[in-house]
Design a protein around this motif. Structure first.
Motif, PDB file in Angstrom:
ATOM      1  N   VAL A 203       0.868  -1.186   0.000  1.00 50.81           N
ATOM      2  CA  VAL A 203       0.000   0.000   0.000  1.00 50.81           C
ATOM      3  C   VAL A 203       0.895   1.223   0.000  1.00 50.81           C
ATOM      4  CG1 VAL A 203      -1.664   1.329   1.350  1.00 50.81           C
ATOM      5  CG2 VAL A 203      -1.932  -1.146   1.132  1.00 50.81           C
ATOM      6  N   ARG A 204       0.772   2.025  -1.052  1.00 51.75           N
ATOM      7  CA  ARG A 204       1.615   3.207  -1.210  1.00 51.75           C
ATOM      8  C   ARG A 204       0.937   4.427  -0.574  1.00 51.75           C
ATOM      9  NH1 ARG A 204       5.542   3.372  -5.067  1.00 51.75           N
ATOM     10  NH2 ARG A 204       4.811   5.273  -6.106  1.00 51.75           N
ATOM     11  N   VAL A 205       1.752   5.266   0.073  1.00 45.92           N
ATOM     12  CA  VAL A 205       1.238   6.411   0.815  1.00 45.92           C
ATOM     13  C   VAL A 205       1.927   7.684   0.338  1.00 45.92           C
ATOM     14  CG1 VAL A 205       0.789   7.380   3.100  1.00 45.92           C
ATOM     15  CG2 VAL A 205       0.998   4.889   2.825  1.00 45.92           C
ATOM     16  N   ALA A 206       1.152   8.700   0.028  1.00 46.36           N
ATOM     17  CA  ALA A 206       1.679  10.041  -0.226  1.00 46.36           C
ATOM     18  C   ALA A 206       1.433  10.880   1.016  1.00 46.36           C
ATOM     19  CB  ALA A 206       1.003  10.675  -1.431  1.00 46.36           C
ATOM     20  N   VAL A 207       2.389  11.733   1.368  1.00 46.92           N
ATOM     21  CA  VAL A 207       2.296  12.526   2.599  1.00 46.92           C
ATOM     22  C   VAL A 207       2.481  14.003   2.271  1.00 46.92           C
ATOM     23  CG1 VAL A 207       3.260  12.949   4.895  1.00 46.92           C
ATOM     24  CG2 VAL A 207       3.186  10.609   3.981  1.00 46.92           C
ATOM     25  N   GLY A 208       1.481  14.798   2.606  1.00 43.90           N
ATOM     26  CA  GLY A 208       1.611  16.245   2.545  1.00 43.90           C
ATOM     27  C   GLY A 208       1.965  16.779   3.919  1.00 43.90           C
ATOM     28  N   TYR A 209       2.366  18.027   3.983  1.00 39.39           N
ATOM     29  CA  TYR A 209       2.740  18.600   5.270  1.00 39.39           C
ATOM     30  C   TYR A 209       2.518  20.104   5.263  1.00 39.39           C
ATOM     31  CZ  TYR A 209       7.001  19.932   2.785  1.00 39.39           C
ATOM     32  OH  TYR A 209       7.879  20.470   1.867  1.00 39.39           O
ATOM     33  N   THR A 210       2.251  20.629   6.449  1.00 36.53           N
ATOM     34  CA  THR A 210       2.078  22.066   6.613  1.00 36.53           C
ATOM     35  C   THR A 210       3.358  22.674   7.180  1.00 36.53           C
ATOM     36  OG1 THR A 210       1.273  21.882   8.887  1.00 36.53           O
ATOM     37  CG2 THR A 210      -0.371  21.704   7.117  1.00 36.53           C
ATOM     38  N   ALA A 211       3.429  23.994   7.140  1.00 34.02           N
ATOM     39  CA  ALA A 211       4.573  24.683   7.744  1.00 34.02           C
ATOM     40  C   ALA A 211       4.606  24.446   9.250  1.00 34.02           C
ATOM     41  CB  ALA A 211       4.503  26.176   7.434  1.00 34.02           C
ATOM     42  N   ALA A 212       3.425  24.331   9.876  1.00 31.86           N
ATOM     43  CA  ALA A 212       3.381  24.079  11.317  1.00 31.86           C
ATOM     44  C   ALA A 212       3.897  22.685  11.651  1.00 31.86           C
ATOM     45  CB  ALA A 212       1.963  24.258  11.839  1.00 31.86           C
ATOM     46  N   ALA A 213       3.718  21.734  10.747  1.00 33.21           N
ATOM     47  CA  ALA A 213       4.276  20.393  10.969  1.00 33.21           C
ATOM     48  C   ALA A 213       5.796  20.443  10.937  1.00 33.21           C
ATOM     49  CB  ALA A 213       3.753  19.420   9.924  1.00 33.21           C
ATOM     50  N   LEU A 214       6.349  21.210  10.013  1.00 30.12           N
ATOM     51  CA  LEU A 214       7.808  21.377   9.970  1.00 30.12           C
ATOM     52  C   LEU A 214       8.310  22.059  11.241  1.00 30.12           C
ATOM     53  CD1 LEU A 214       8.791  22.496   6.348  1.00 30.12           C
ATOM     54  CD2 LEU A 214       9.465  20.423   7.550  1.00 30.12           C
ATOM     55  N   ASN A 215       7.601  23.067  11.683  1.00 33.63           N
ATOM     56  CA  ASN A 215       7.918  23.757  12.940  1.00 33.63           C
ATOM     57  C   ASN A 215       9.359  24.260  12.971  1.00 33.63           C
ATOM     58  OD1 ASN A 215       7.239  24.759  15.472  1.00 33.63           O
ATOM     59  ND2 ASN A 215       7.825  22.884  16.534  1.00 33.63           N
ATOM     60  N   GLY A 216       9.830  24.738  11.834  1.00 25.89           N
ATOM     61  CA  GLY A 216      11.175  25.296  11.777  1.00 25.89           C
ATOM     62  C   GLY A 216      12.282  24.285  11.556  1.00 25.89           C
ATOM     63  N   ASP A 217      11.962  22.988  11.514  1.00 27.45           N
ATOM     64  CA  ASP A 217      12.984  21.962  11.305  1.00 27.45           C
ATOM     65  C   ASP A 217      13.336  21.843   9.828  1.00 27.45           C
ATOM     66  OD1 ASP A 217      12.868  21.414  13.991  1.00 27.45           O
ATOM     67  OD2 ASP A 217      11.575  19.652  13.766  1.00 27.45           O
ATOM     68  N   PRO A 218      14.515  21.306   9.523  1.00 29.45           N
ATOM     69  CA  PRO A 218      14.818  20.981   8.124  1.00 29.45           C
ATOM     70  C   PRO A 218      13.843  19.924   7.607  1.00 29.45           C
ATOM     71  CG  PRO A 218      16.801  20.910   9.475  1.00 29.45           C
ATOM     72  CD  PRO A 218      15.640  21.023  10.423  1.00 29.45           C
ATOM     73  N   LEU A 219      13.568  19.961   6.326  1.00 30.49           N
ATOM     74  CA  LEU A 219      12.675  18.970   5.724  1.00 30.49           C
ATOM     75  C   LEU A 219      13.119  17.550   6.049  1.00 30.49           C
ATOM     76  CD1 LEU A 219      12.066  20.461   2.162  1.00 30.49           C
ATOM     77  CD2 LEU A 219      10.320  20.049   3.896  1.00 30.49           C
ATOM     78  N   GLU A 220      14.432  17.307   5.993  1.00 28.69           N
ATOM     79  CA  GLU A 220      14.931  15.951   6.192  1.00 28.69           C
ATOM     80  C   GLU A 220      14.567  15.393   7.558  1.00 28.69           C
ATOM     81  OE1 GLU A 220      17.849  18.016   3.383  1.00 28.69           O
ATOM     82  OE2 GLU A 220      16.674  18.507   5.163  1.00 28.69           O
ATOM     83  N   THR A 221      14.468  16.272   8.556  1.00 31.27           N
ATOM     84  CA  THR A 221      14.157  15.818   9.906  1.00 31.27           C
ATOM     85  C   THR A 221      12.732  15.292   9.987  1.00 31.27           C
ATOM     86  OG1 THR A 221      15.710  17.435  10.817  1.00 31.27           O
ATOM     87  CG2 THR A 221      14.094  16.508  12.324  1.00 31.27           C
ATOM     88  N   MET A 222      11.790  16.025   9.406  1.00 30.85           N
ATOM     89  CA  MET A 222      10.416  15.549   9.410  1.00 30.85           C
ATOM     90  C   MET A 222      10.270  14.295   8.557  1.00 30.85           C
ATOM     91  SD  MET A 222       6.894  17.338   8.130  1.00 30.85           S
ATOM     92  CE  MET A 222       7.342  16.949   6.438  1.00 30.85           C
ATOM     93  N   PHE A 223      10.952  14.265   7.405  1.00 30.08           N
ATOM     94  CA  PHE A 223      10.877  13.088   6.549  1.00 30.08           C
ATOM     95  C   PHE A 223      11.339  11.854   7.312  1.00 30.08           C
ATOM     96  CE2 PHE A 223      11.612  15.676   2.384  1.00 30.08           C
ATOM     97  CZ  PHE A 223      10.396  16.314   2.581  1.00 30.08           C
ATOM     98  N   ALA A 224      12.411  12.002   8.096  1.00 29.05           N
ATOM     99  CA  ALA A 224      12.941  10.866   8.852  1.00 29.05           C
ATOM    100  C   ALA A 224      11.945  10.398   9.909  1.00 29.05           C
ATOM    101  CB  ALA A 224      14.272  11.239   9.495  1.00 29.05           C
TER     102      ALA A 224
END
Length: 474
Positions: A203-224
């Motif tokens: 089952v394949r999943v696509a994930v969107g994200y908001t700026a609040a989800a990032l919360n100032g972190d680098p993209l790679e951190t949230m992806f991990a």
């Protein structure tokens, strides 16, 4: 919440190490993953801001700063000083479905005084990821406490203690409770007896994200964070004899969608997803369609929300296979929990839909009793004021834990629900290799972001094929 910086002692115990294949000798490797504390004054402004954000989370007990020795991951047994306790961790084999994963060290933690032959289930799981540049990220579970290791700059790591019992409830995490669900025909399988039907479904999943989800972190951190949650979910399927795996297909930013912070960001984001490809969150939908993702998820910050996530429907169709999750709740298995709803699994009786989608499709909850600790399976909710830590497996009468069944034939068998529905959900989109222009399954997820108002409707999309890799920040 507080930052702990005091110079606490480290005792490097001489633990018996397994043979290693690396170039350095075993005696050159410290047997403790944590080497020494670090003063707050050594932090960069960016790292200090990260630590302060962690302090604002009500589920975080404390944050301390340390240096670690990544070479100990060459050992099969070593110690981790977690500041308020020391644990010994022993390596365990990864499930065969994971394939080669040199980046992942997986094991189990033991504490002094653990009874002989005691089985904690998954409540002592340890996952440590090797990062480019010599850093480590990971999680060490001790009941409903999780210790998170997160890389900062210049070789410094944050050691974070999170109390999962203080995360928000998931009792109201289904968006559409009124619309009837088309119930798939029950299979002729015996309850949970999926070993005779081990056709692996992806089952394949696509994930969107908001700026609040990032919360100032680098993209790679949230992806991990999300990728680790998918690893943990896939382990839960293996542990429950469910021939299913999740695969990350695509990332997408929110194209300007912003959270309000008013305590209803999770249902608001889900409502925006329900609007579909022509709605506010059009870009995550475009990523889903472009990469043949069966499910579409949205990561949010939702700092004031009273729930950890929300799925649109129990037993979803292609159009309703949508869910939202709070990034800070991921260590509590929220990602797998919401995926379970979309496949038809529900909470324990009394907290589930009534009438149920599947009579046998409930989570299992073992309330604590004298001399017996409480626990629950993945779909059961919390049990305040008592504590029922969530195990990383699904309810099933064939699963034993601490001498009792983790389910029942008639009421608590979410493993059966997932087995009967996995092929239906995996067929929402054709396999990637069967569709021209879609990359083969197993390829790195595509990162999609808005490129500017180039189109006639003011929308445009730019795809970056290479997934950003998580490195130690410099």
């Amino acid at each position: 919440m507080r930052i702990i910086i005091n110079a606490w002692p480290y005792v490097l115990a001489g633990l018996l190490a397994a043979p290693v294949s690396s170039a350095f000798a075993v005696e050159d490797v410290s047997s403790n993953l944590v080497r020494m504390p670090v003063a707050e004054q050594r932090l960069s402004a960016r790292d200090l801001a990260y630590v302060q954000r962690q302090r604002e989370d009500r589920s975080i007990d404390w944050v301390t700063l340390v240096r670690i020795d990544p070479r100990v991951l060459e050992l099969a047994k070593f110690e981790i000083d977690l500041h308020d306790r020391k644990v010994v961790v022993r390596k365990q084999a990864l499930p065969e479905s994971f394939g080669p994963r040199p980046d992942l060290w997986r094991g189990r933690a033991a504490l002094p005084g653990d009874p002989p032959q005691w089985d904690p289930g998954t409540l002592r799981d340890v996952r440590l990821y090797r990062l480019e540049g010599g850093g480590i990220r990971g999680s060490i579970y001790i009941g409903d406490i999780v210790y998170l290791i997160r890389p900062l700059s210049h070789g410094i790591h944050a050691l974070i203690r999170q109390d999962l019992s203080r995360l928000h409830s998931e009792k109201d995490d289904v968006g559409d409770r009124s619309r009837p669900v088309k119930r798939p025909q029950p299979s002729s399988l015996k309850p949970s007896a999926v070993s005779e039907s081990m056709q692996m479904e992806t089952v394949r999943v696509a994930v969107g994200y908001t700026a609040a989800a990032l919360n100032g972190d680098p993209l790679e951190t949230m992806f991990a964070d999300v990728k680790e949650s998918i690893d943990v979910a896939n382990e839960s399927f293996t542990a429950s004899n469910i021939a299913l795996r999740l695969e990350l297909a695509a990332w997408a930013d929110s194209a300007g969608y912003a959270e309000s912070g008013n305590g209803s960001d999770i249902p608001a984001a889900l409502a925006a997803l329900v609007e579909g490809p022509d709605g506010t969150l059009w870009l995550p939908h475009a990523a889903r369609d472009g990469e043949n993702a069966d499910l579409l998820a949205m990561a949010v910050g939702a700092g004031n929300d009273a729930i950890c996530g929300q799925a649109q429907q129990v037993g979803a169709s292609k159009d309703t296979a949508l869910f939202v999750f709070k990034r800070g709740c991921l260590p509590s298995h929220t990602f797998a929990h919401e995926v379970g709803h979309l496949l038809g699994a529900d909470h324990q009786p009394g907290a589930a839909l009534d009438p149920p989608v599947f009579a046998y499709g409930h989570g299992f909850q073992r309330l604590p009793a004298e001399g017996v600790a409480g626990w629950s399976t993945l779909m059961a909710t919390d049990c305040p004021p008592q504590r029922c830590p969530r195990q990383n497996f699904w309810s099933s009468p064939l699963r034993q834990h601490q001498g009792e069944a983790a389910g029942s034939v008639d009421t608590h068998d979410n493993a059966r629900v997932l087995t009967e529905n996995k092929a239906r959900v995996a067929a929402f989109y054709p396999p990637p290799q069967a569709t021209k222009g879609v990359r083969a399954g197993g390829a790195a997820p595509r990162y999609v972001r808005a490129a500017g108002p180039d189109g006639p409707d003011g929308r445009a999309m730019r795809a970056i094929a290479e997934e950003p890799r998580l490195r130690m920040p410099q």
